[in-house]
Design a protein around this motif. Structure first.
Motif, PDB file in Angstrom:
ATOM      1  N   TRP A   1       1.068  -1.212  -0.116  1.00 37.00           N
ATOM      2  CA  TRP A   1      -0.436  -0.295  -0.332  1.00 37.00           C
ATOM      3  C   TRP A   1       1.193   1.100   0.115  1.00 37.00           C
ATOM      4  O   TRP A   1       2.052   1.088   0.478  1.00 37.00           O
ATOM      5  CB  TRP A   1      -0.712   0.246   1.616  1.00 37.00           C
ATOM      6  CG  TRP A   1      -1.940   1.042   0.971  1.00 37.00           C
ATOM      7  CD1 TRP A   1      -3.286   1.073   0.649  1.00 37.00           C
ATOM      8  CD2 TRP A   1      -2.080   2.338   2.084  1.00 37.00           C
ATOM      9  NE1 TRP A   1      -3.410   2.646   0.714  1.00 37.00           N
ATOM     10  CE2 TRP A   1      -2.948   3.359   1.759  1.00 37.00           C
ATOM     11  CE3 TRP A   1      -0.626   3.652   2.551  1.00 37.00           C
ATOM     12  CZ2 TRP A   1      -2.810   4.604   1.898  1.00 37.00           C
ATOM     13  CZ3 TRP A   1      -0.826   4.135   3.188  1.00 37.00           C
ATOM     14  CH2 TRP A   1      -2.057   4.893   2.945  1.00 37.00           C
ATOM     15  N   ALA A   2      -0.232   2.466  -0.506  1.00 43.18           N
ATOM     16  CA  ALA A   2       0.856   3.767  -0.679  1.00 43.18           C
ATOM     17  C   ALA A   2      -0.200   4.567  -1.051  1.00 43.18           C
ATOM     18  O   ALA A   2      -1.273   4.844  -1.594  1.00 43.18           O
ATOM     19  CB  ALA A   2       2.225   3.844  -1.660  1.00 43.18           C
ATOM     20  N   VAL A   3       0.124   5.796  -0.103  1.00 40.02           N
ATOM     21  CA  VAL A   3      -0.130   7.066  -0.547  1.00 40.02           C
ATOM     22  C   VAL A   3      -0.399   7.402  -1.855  1.00 40.02           C
ATOM     23  O   VAL A   3      -1.462   7.740  -2.657  1.00 40.02           O
ATOM     24  CB  VAL A   3       0.107   8.206   0.481  1.00 40.02           C
ATOM     25  CG1 VAL A   3      -0.892   9.037   0.130  1.00 40.02           C
ATOM     26  CG2 VAL A   3       0.146   7.109   2.444  1.00 40.02           C
ATOM     27  N   LYS A   4       0.629   7.682  -2.400  1.00 36.72           N
ATOM     28  CA  LYS A   4       1.049   7.654  -3.646  1.00 36.72           C
ATOM     29  C   LYS A   4       0.339   6.460  -5.091  1.00 36.72           C
ATOM     30  O   LYS A   4       0.580   6.779  -5.719  1.00 36.72           O
ATOM     31  CB  LYS A   4       2.400   8.056  -3.664  1.00 36.72           C
ATOM     32  CG  LYS A   4       3.529   8.981  -3.868  1.00 36.72           C
ATOM     33  CD  LYS A   4       2.346  10.382  -4.125  1.00 36.72           C
ATOM     34  CE  LYS A   4       2.963  11.697  -3.162  1.00 36.72           C
ATOM     35  NZ  LYS A   4       2.744  13.080  -4.016  1.00 36.72           N
ATOM     36  N   GLY A   5       0.024   5.103  -4.418  1.00 40.78           N
ATOM     37  CA  GLY A   5      -0.288   4.343  -5.561  1.00 40.78           C
ATOM     38  C   GLY A   5       0.667   3.450  -5.536  1.00 40.78           C
ATOM     39  O   GLY A   5       2.049   4.461  -6.476  1.00 40.78           O
ATOM     40  N   CYS A   6       0.537   2.705  -5.312  1.00 40.43           N
ATOM     41  CA  CYS A   6       1.975   1.007  -5.908  1.00 40.43           C
ATOM     42  C   CYS A   6       1.887   0.778  -6.698  1.00 40.43           C
ATOM     43  O   CYS A   6       3.130   0.913  -7.684  1.00 40.43           O
ATOM     44  CB  CYS A   6       1.123  -0.358  -4.846  1.00 40.43           C
ATOM     45  SG  CYS A   6       0.826  -0.226  -3.669  1.00 40.43           S
ATOM     46  N   ALA A   7       0.550   1.741  -8.179  1.00 36.77           N
ATOM     47  CA  ALA A   7       0.882   1.473  -9.551  1.00 36.77           C
ATOM     48  C   ALA A   7       1.935   2.346 -10.247  1.00 36.77           C
ATOM     49  O   ALA A   7       2.546   2.582 -10.689  1.00 36.77           O
ATOM     50  CB  ALA A   7      -0.286   1.950 -10.098  1.00 36.77           C
ATOM     51  N   ASN A   8       2.246   3.567  -8.829  1.00 31.46           N
ATOM     52  CA  ASN A   8       3.866   4.595  -9.084  1.00 31.46           C
ATOM     53  C   ASN A   8       4.758   4.234  -8.670  1.00 31.46           C
ATOM     54  O   ASN A   8       5.672   5.408  -8.555  1.00 31.46           O
ATOM     55  CB  ASN A   8       2.713   6.206  -8.939  1.00 31.46           C
ATOM     56  CG  ASN A   8       1.759   6.761  -9.770  1.00 31.46           C
ATOM     57  OD1 ASN A   8       1.427   6.399 -10.740  1.00 31.46           O
ATOM     58  ND2 ASN A   8       0.754   7.010  -8.882  1.00 31.46           N
ATOM     59  N   ILE A   9       4.672   3.096  -8.045  1.00 31.41           N
ATOM     60  CA  ILE A   9       6.222   2.681  -7.905  1.00 31.41           C
ATOM     61  C   ILE A   9       7.223   2.123  -7.845  1.00 31.41           C
ATOM     62  O   ILE A   9       6.029   0.747  -8.246  1.00 31.41           O
ATOM     63  CB  ILE A   9       6.048   2.718  -5.973  1.00 31.41           C
ATOM     64  CG1 ILE A   9       5.573   3.674  -5.226  1.00 31.41           C
ATOM     65  CG2 ILE A   9       6.913   2.392  -5.431  1.00 31.41           C
ATOM     66  CD1 ILE A   9       5.911   4.100  -3.758  1.00 31.41           C
ATOM     67  N   THR A  10       8.263   1.409  -8.338  1.00 32.26           N
ATOM     68  CA  THR A  10       8.820   0.402  -9.244  1.00 32.26           C
ATOM     69  C   THR A  10       9.521  -0.223  -8.065  1.00 32.26           C
ATOM     70  O   THR A  10      10.087   0.813  -6.654  1.00 32.26           O
ATOM     71  CB  THR A  10       9.503   1.495 -10.339  1.00 32.26           C
ATOM     72  OG1 THR A  10      10.309   1.717  -9.901  1.00 32.26           O
ATOM     73  CG2 THR A  10       8.087   2.323 -11.402  1.00 32.26           C
TER      74      THR A  10
END
Length: 486
Positions: free
Chosen positions: A100-109
């Motif tokens: 989970w991420a505040v910025k959205g997991c789709a935006n983290i590599t």
């Protein structure tokens, strides 16, 4: 140190007034050495916590935040972080996941890489990046939680205790320089494992980033290899040291401070100082040891030493609540005086001050009152054995105090605890009390010291400290003191 960092009935106070006074009186900015950025050179700060703190786990869970402490907006797509670890085997393969991420997991590599220069605690890294969809960080903003994890593709348990970036004590977010950050390929935060700095070609206008091989000509420095014959060697006093013999605290009432228990011997080609503390279970039989600089002339800059802590006595029964230290300190002129300062490494192999077992403290003091007890300090601690040799480094600049153990970040304390006056440099070993081991059988504990280094007004990385010590020894220099009187 003379006073404990915590006690069950002693509160740690951090008042706004103390903080403001410390900031107002903080020293001018330092000329930091070029390094892989243990401070937020471009405004980027990495914070870390773990939700899997065991020595081994099914998966490692480095949760991260990125904070923009600078004055301009930073596109997150230009930021990359590296978490360094030791592979569980040469053939081990790993998978990255974002829970989970505040910025959205789709935006983290997340991708894995192999270090060009493997160390005892790192031969791989996990590199975390962002897509354009993560946006930018405005000044003062952070990414919020990034709940990240990785595991072996086989789901075999992985060992975390030997991983460079792992911090089992970090169960809440805190600044963490064992995770590096790059902006557009330039390292702006953290320190990579030795020999694994950024590989991109340096800009021709950038200063050199290689660790120095010789002591800097313009930096006043104290270096002592403790190459003495005995506590009566006249060079000890000539070189600015005093071996304590006067009575008084800290420690067991009625104990003496025994100069004859400070001895020197050759070990693996280096001269080593030994501090022996002994007791037979009474105040009168207890002998503490301490060596300190006569002059209080040391303030901002880098302090370093290689110290051997002991978990067990050299002889006799174990269990005494002993304190083994490396610290800087000045005198408390009055209770709660705001110009007091003290910065400690303290190892308690058998606990004490309410702790039941091994604990290593680093403590930064603003001030205290002995009676009734009141303290303004900050401390970091790890509850584990630190028996054996350890490289201890503390740096003081114009905004923070940062502690390292064996090249890894141990704790950072803020501007409220900066020194207003110069200090002495001290090593001592002493017993808190005699309650830990009530036996009257004689016993003796050893703490050993290889060298001490202070570089005035310059912040060095642990690898730069090692390079300087190596340069002194290669040159055959056992002592130098160019630090001016305070």
């Amino acid at each position: 140190m003379n006073t404990p960092p915590t006690h069950p009935r002693r509160s740690r106070l951090r008042t706004a007034a103390a903080s403001a006074a410390a900031v107002a009186l903080a020293a001018a900015g330092l000329a930091a050495w070029p390094s892989s950025a243990s401070a937020a050179a471009d405004g980027i700060v990495v914070q870390y916590r773990t939700s899997a703190s065991g020595a081994s786990a099914d998966q490692s869970e480095p949760w991260l935040k990125v904070r923009n402490a600078g004055s301009g907006s930073v596109p997150l797509s230009s930021v990359k972080m590296r978490y360094y670890f030791k592979a569980d085997s040469a053939s081990a393969a790993y998978r990255f996941a974002c829970s989970w991420a505040v910025k959205g997991c789709a935006n983290i590599t997340g991708t894995f890489g192999t270090l060009a220069n493997p160390t005892a605690t790192a031969d791989r890294y996990l590199e975390i990046g962002f897509t354009a969809g993560a946006g930018s960080l405005a000044p003062g903003a952070d990414t919020g939680d990034m709940q990240l994890r990785f595991h072996q593709t086989s789901w075999a348990p992985l060992v975390q205790s030997d991983d460079y970036s792992f911090g089992p004590q970090q169960t809440a977010y805190g600044d963490w320089s064992a995770v590096t950050a790059q902006v557009n390929g330039a390292t702006v935060w953290g320190e990579a494992p030795g020999g694994n700095g950024p590989t991109d070609p340096p800009d021709p206008t950038d200063p050199p980033t290689d660790p120095p091989t010789d002591p800097p000509g313009d930096a006043p420095t104290l270096f002592d290899d403790f190459d003495y014959s005995s506590h009566t060697d006249p060079r000890i006093g000539a070189n600015g040291w005093s071996v304590r013999s006067n009575s008084g605290g800290p420690g067991v009432p009625g104990a003496t401070w025994a100069p004859e228990n400070v001895t020197f011997a050759s070990q693996n080609g280096n001269s080593v100082m030994n501090l022996e503390t002994s007791t037979a279970g009474t105040g009168a039989s207890t002998k503490h040891t301490e060596i300190l600089t006569r002059s209080m002339k040391f303030k901002n800059g880098t302090y370093a030493s290689r110290v051997k802590f002991s978990d067990a006595p050299r002889s006799g029964p174990d269990g005494d609540r002993i304190v083994q230290t490396f610290f800087t300190i000045n005198d408390l002129k009055a209770p709660m005086a705001d110009d007091y300062a003290e910065y400690d490494f303290e190892y308690l192999p058998n606990g004490g001050w309410g702790e039941p077992a091994n604990i290593l403290y680093t403590t930064s003091w603003e001030t205290y009152r002995p009676d009734p007890w009141e303290a303004v300090n900050a401390h970091s601690q790890v509850r584990q054995s630190y028996a054996g040799w350890h490289d201890l480094v503390v740096t003081i600049d114009d905004s923070r105090i940062t502690y390292y153990v064996d090249g890894r970040h141990f704790g950072t304390h803020g501007a409220a605890y900066l020194p207003e006056r110069p200090m002495s440099i001290n090593f001592n070993q002493w017993l808190i009390d005699l309650a830990g081991q009530p036996s009257t059988t004689p016993r003796a504990y050893d703490q050993q010291v290889d060298y001490v280094l202070h570089v005035k007004d310059q912040v060095l990385t642990p690898s730069q400290v090692n390079a300087m010590v190596g340069a002194y020894r290669s040159a055959g220099t056992s002592f130098e003191d160019t630090v001016p009187a305070g």
